[in-house]
Design an enzyme around this catalytic site. Structure first.
Site, PDB file in Angstrom:
ATOM      1  CE1 TYR A  19      -0.821  -3.775  -8.204  1.00  0.00           C
ATOM      2  CE2 TYR A  19      -2.402  -4.885  -9.604  1.00  0.00           C
ATOM      3  CZ  TYR A  19      -1.761  -3.739  -9.204  1.00  0.00           C
ATOM      4  OH  TYR A  19      -2.069  -2.569  -9.810  1.00  0.00           O
ATOM      5  CD  GLU A  20       4.581  -7.425 -10.047  1.00  0.00           C
ATOM      6  OE1 GLU A  20       3.872  -7.874 -10.944  1.00  0.00           O
ATOM      7  OE2 GLU A  20       5.681  -7.919  -9.752  1.00  0.00           O
ATOM      8  N   GLY A  21       3.893  -9.407  -5.537  1.00  0.00           N
ATOM      9  CA  GLY A  21       4.529  -9.825  -4.288  1.00  0.00           C
ATOM     10  C   GLY A  21       3.958  -8.961  -3.183  1.00  0.00           C
ATOM     11  CD  GLN A  32       7.870  -6.716  -2.742  1.00  0.00           C
ATOM     12  OE1 GLN A  32       9.042  -6.426  -2.964  1.00  0.00           O
ATOM     13  NE2 GLN A  32       7.159  -7.463  -3.563  1.00  0.00           N
TER      14      GLN A  32
END
Ligand SMILES: Cc1cc2nc3c(=O)[nH]c(=O)nc-3n(C[C@H](O)[C@H](O)[C@H](O)COP(=O)(O)OP(=O)(O)OC[C@H]3O[C@@H](n4cnc5c(N)ncnc54)[C@H](O)[C@@H]3O)c2cc1C
Length: 599
Positions: free
Chosen positions: A444-446, A451
């Site tokens: 999650y969070e990209g 990234q």
């Protein structure tokens, strides 16, 4: 049932903050003019005992109980309720928030250290805390007056829950594909309609209200991310004096059953099924992704910390197990049947595993705290050029913090589990829960793949200022602490590795001009290479400080601590940074098979 015990490593945390990153230099001056070093020591000590005594006891039970959905309501583990109440009472969420809005305005580095301890104590519980705080900060920066006056303080105090609603069934990594709509209602508000999935903390019984920050599309807005706007959508409507009035047509239709972080509610939220979900624009129309990015950058550091914190917690548990478990005899004594049995911590291969876990945990701490220090230094800088230089480092290192540290967390938890042998795989011991809980962070969070693309194409190739600043910091260091004689062999490995990274950067820049697919294929190994290098550098910096300390008079405990800092840095340089040889080969490979094969 496993007994998870957690005692934070305050010695190393304080060493990094005060001796390596010179946090005290920032105190007594804006924006930290009201902060003294002793106050920070006290906050860290209170935080450590809150983590061990109040949060950690809820971890195993929260994993076992999980969350329950019934008719739109979610019950998170009951054992979390008193912990949330204590968190609220002691004001932990406002630690780094602006004093005008109920925060205490402490440096980000302290927030990071407290986050590490709270995550290690219970990563599922921490998700409620982290999302609320990030939502409040976003409202403080971009919200309307009433958002700042009413919503932000209620979220920061823990009375209401803040959430972050981007993902939809058809829009995950590709957030620009979001279809949730916002129609002007004619009275300054908007009618929101759509379904968001995988929303952390989207519904639960611990707070009186929820404040959702929702990305949605206005009529006639351009396609893709440039057409997304951000809306504040309360679960229950609120009047001008901040009192709750009536439901706002937000319905939790499902929670996910998942591999780890069982105590964290992952919800599906339906907005406006009955055409009466009211939302308020935050920031300007079509600027939603820009506002959200601020929140996401904060969240990316937190996700990196999840990997690092779990690694640190597992190290302490695994060492204890290895000291107590007796199995086999000492290899140095040869193979004699009569030989005394030894604790497994005596076996070289077990020591290799433990040192790997420790080096990843302490290395991750160095990287994440260093990046937080750049945020603090950017905030404190008067000179715009100095500020821009710190910001360049934050921009460059954020995807590395997120992806490198989350991968390291999974690897460390897996190695720590291995130390337990069969006991690691069964739930009498904490290792299996930690490994399951660690696995979400690379996603999650990209995702980490996203990234890597961000690092290579946007941060490194897109803006040379980022890399220039990193190289400048690195070469300055080589002229100062990098001259350490004690560490000369390791610093040589580091310097060679830095040259290898520069070559990989040049090669990828060339490739990106000719063949974007081939450059993208190298993005992930490039990120890991970069992370290994940055972490080795920061650990060798710690070792150089330790070496200087060892030249003076020291008590036995300090001596042991500084000697261990040198050992960890050496181990990292020889056993982990050495991976960069094959990572470089992977980045530079001319092989197109992954692209050409029919999968
Ligand atoms: C427990 C949990 C909590 C969550 N909490 C929240 C939350 O609070 N709020 C929220 O909005 N979302 C949340 N999410 C959603 C999360 O951020 C997404 O799952 C994540 O961003 C990936 O999106 P996806 O699942 O649609 O996977 P996809 O985007 O379908 O990705 C699948 C795979 O393809 C790769 N991929 C996709 N596109 C590309 C590309 N362009 N280039 C290279 N590789 C690509 C990915 O790296 C991944 O490996 C949560 C998810 C989980 C599981």
């Amino acid at each position: 049932v496993n007994a998870i015990s957690y005692t934070p490593n305050l010695r190393d945390i304080e060493f990094v903050l005060f001796e390596q990153l010179s946090l005290s230099e920032l105190l007594g001056k804006p924006p930290y003019q009201h902060v003294a070093r002793d106050d920070l020591r006290m906050v860290l000590e209170y935080g450590a005992s809150f983590a061990s005594d109040v949060i950690a006891p809820s971890n195993a039970e929260g994993d076992r109980t999980g969350c329950v959905w019934q008719a739109g309501r979610v019950t998170v583990p009951r054992v979390f309720e008193p912990v949330w109440a204590a968190l609220q009472e002691q004001g932990w969420m406002g630690l780094v928030g602006a004093p005008e809005f109920g925060g205490q305005g402490l440096p980000r580095m302290i927030g990071t250290a407290i986050d590490e301890m709270f995550i290690a104590a219970n990563p599922a519980f921490h998700t409620y805390f982290a999302l609320g705080r990030a939502a409040a900060n976003l409202l403080i920066h971009h919200g309307r007056d009433e958002d700042r006056r009413i919503f932000a303080p209620k979220i920061l105090s823990g009375e209401w829950q803040g959430t972050m609603c981007l993902t939809e069934a058809g829009a995950g990594s590709d957030v620009g594909a979001s279809t949730t709509r916002a129609l002007p209602a004619g009275d300054g508000s908007y009618l929101i309609s759509g379904t968001k999935v995988f929303i952390t903390a989207g519904e639960h019984q611990m707070t009186a209200n929820h404040v959702h920050l929702v990305l949605a599309r206005l009529p006639d807005s351009p396609p893709g991310v440039k057409g997304l706007s951000l809306f504040l959508v309360p679960k229950l409507r609120v009047n001008a004096s901040g009192e709750i009035t009536e439901p706002n047509d937000v319905y939790c239709s499902k929670i996910e059953s998942k591999m780890g972080i069982h105590g964290s509610a992952t919800t599906v939220l339906n907005f406006g099924d009955n055409g009466r979900c009211q939302g308020f624009l935050v920031g300007e129309a079509n600027q939603g992704i820009r506002c959200m990015f601020e929140m996401m950058n904060e969240a990316r550091i937190i996700v990196g910390l999840q990997g690092q914190a779990l690694a640190a917690a597992m190290y302490a548990n695994a060492v204890k197990f290895a000291q107590e478990r007796i199995q086999g005899s000492d290899i140095a004594q040869g193979k004699r049947i009569t030989q005394a049995k030894v604790p497994i911590i005596r076996h070289p291969d077990v020591r290799r595993m433990l040192m790997t876990v420790r080096a990843l945990a302490e290395g991750g701490r160095a990287l994440l705290y260093y990046t937080s220090a750049q945020v603090d230094r950017a905030l404190a800088a008067r000179d715009p050029e100095v500020r821009a230089r710190h910001e360049a480092l934050v921009g460059l290192l954020t995807p590395i913090c997120k992806a490198w540290a989350s991968e390291a967390g999974v690897e460390a938890c897996s190695q720590a589990l291995q130390v337990y042998g069969g006991s690691g795989f069964v739930s009498d011991y904490p290792a299996e829960q930690y490994l399951r809980d660690s696995r979400i962070s690379p996603i999650y969070e990209g995702t980490n793949g996203i990234q890597a693309i961000d690092l290579l194409f946007r941060k490194v190739l897109g803006n040379p200022a980022h890399m220039q600043e990193f190289s400048r910091q690195f070469s300055d260091w080589m002229q100062t602490r990098g001259r350490s004689r004690t560490l000369a062999p390791e610093i040589e490995i580091l310097a060679a590795s830095e040259r290898r990274l520069q070559q990989a950067t040049d090669a990828l820049a060339e490739r990106a001009r000719q063949d974007a697919e081939m450059a993208a294929l190298g993005a992930y190994p490039y990120l890991i290479m970069f992370g290994n290098l940055a972490v080795a550098w920061l650990l060798l910096d710690q070792a150089a400080i330790a070496d200087a300390n060892l030249a003076g008079e020291l008590g036995a405990e300090d001596r042991r601590f500084f000697e261990s800092k040198i050992a960890v840095a050496r181990f990292f340089a020889h056993h982990i940074l050495s991976q960069n040889h094959w990572r470089a080969a992977q980045v530079g490979a001319e092989d197109r098979s992954a692209l050409d094969i029919c999968l």
